[in-house]
Design an enzyme around this catalytic site. Structure first.
Site, PDB file in Angstrom:
ATOM      1  N   GLU A 192      -3.891   1.522  -6.031  1.00 14.22           N
ATOM      2  CA  GLU A 192      -3.012   0.409  -6.368  1.00 14.22           C
ATOM      3  C   GLU A 192      -2.800   0.416  -7.866  1.00 14.22           C
ATOM      4  O   GLU A 192      -3.671   0.879  -8.615  1.00 14.22           O
ATOM      5  CB  GLU A 192      -3.594  -0.922  -5.889  1.00 14.22           C
ATOM      6  CG  GLU A 192      -2.614  -2.067  -5.898  1.00 14.22           C
ATOM      7  CD  GLU A 192      -1.329  -1.760  -5.122  1.00 14.22           C
ATOM      8  OE1 GLU A 192      -0.343  -1.335  -5.775  1.00 14.22           O
ATOM      9  OE2 GLU A 192      -1.328  -1.906  -3.893  1.00 14.22           O
TER      10      GLU A 192
ATOM     11  N   CYS B 164       0.876  -1.175   0.000  1.00  9.01           N
ATOM     12  CA  CYS B 164       0.000   0.000   0.000  1.00  9.01           C
ATOM     13  C   CYS B 164       0.905   1.214   0.000  1.00  9.01           C
ATOM     14  O   CYS B 164       1.623   1.468   0.969  1.00  9.01           O
ATOM     15  CB  CYS B 164      -0.903   0.005   1.230  1.00  9.01           C
ATOM     16  SG  CYS B 164      -1.936   1.487   1.351  1.00  9.01           S
TER      17      CYS B 164
END
Length: 218
Positions: free
Chosen positions: A102, A2
């Protein structure tokens, strides 16, 4: 991993939904490593909110620059790694967000996606924090825990951040809980049915870009 997320709401919503008190808050559409992130820790008086530097600098580190390499920690081995195992017992935190980005690989390119939970509602990543000091310099920093992807995230990336269920938030920041087996049992992939994703502009690749256009679909 992340590596970027967002938090676009108001102080009023944060305080009412998370049971915290804030003196300052600035929405951000491109929160990046080394920046200050809104976090919640447990105290003897209840939850306390404040800002931590994203990228863990362990208290024993010789060079604080190590933090840029420690923005994430694998939940599967968090109780084994020297940088994290002592923090699991006493220095856990919640890191507040309303989406994360992402990048999905497509041939020789990568397309950024914005991922939301419950149609854009607030959520919290499971995190760990530590305090580093040298002379008159002090850094209080954090890392976001990651886990294996759920069925939804599998098509985008091979890891995902640990997003805690509401029922587990109090346990994660409860200083009286130090059972590592129990704590690790909370670090599960979120229910895939709660998540949505859509492609966004590659402007998000540059941390200097930070405006509402970053979260618009392309």
């Amino acid at each position: 991993m992340c590596g970027r997320f967002t938090l676009d709401t108001s102080i009023e919503v944060l305080e009412s939904e998370l049971g915290i008190f804030l003196t300052e808050f600035q929405p951000s559409y491109n929160i990046a490593p080394t920046q200050q992130v809104l976090s919640i820790v447990g105290t003897n008086e209840g939850r306390k909110a404040g800002y931590l530097q994203w990228g863990l600098v362990p208290g024993w580190a010789k060079d604080p620059k190590i933090g840029s390499k420690m923005i994430n920690a694998r939940s599967e081995t968090v109780d084994e790694k020297p940088s994290f195992k002592r923090l699991l017992s006493r220095r856990r935190c919640l890191i507040v967000a309303d989406s994360f980005y992402e990048w999905k690989r497509k041939e020789k390119d990568k397309q950024p996606y914005r991922i939301t939970v419950n149609d854009g509602q607030l959520f919290t990543f499971a995190g760990l924090w530590d305090r580093w000091s040298s002379g008159d310099q002090e850094i209080v920093s954090c890392t976001i825990l990651t886990t294996t992807p759920n069925k939804f995230m599998q098509s985008i990336h091979d890891r995902m951040p640990v997003i805690l269920q509401d029922k587990d938030l109090d346990n994660w920041v409860d200083l009286t809980i130090d059972d590592k087996t129990f704590l690790k049992s909370l670090l599960l992939p979120l229910d895939a049915s709660l998540m949505k994703a859509y492609p966004v502009s590659k402007k998000v690749n540059n941390p200097a870009n930070n405006d509402q256009s970053l979260i618009e679909p392309v």
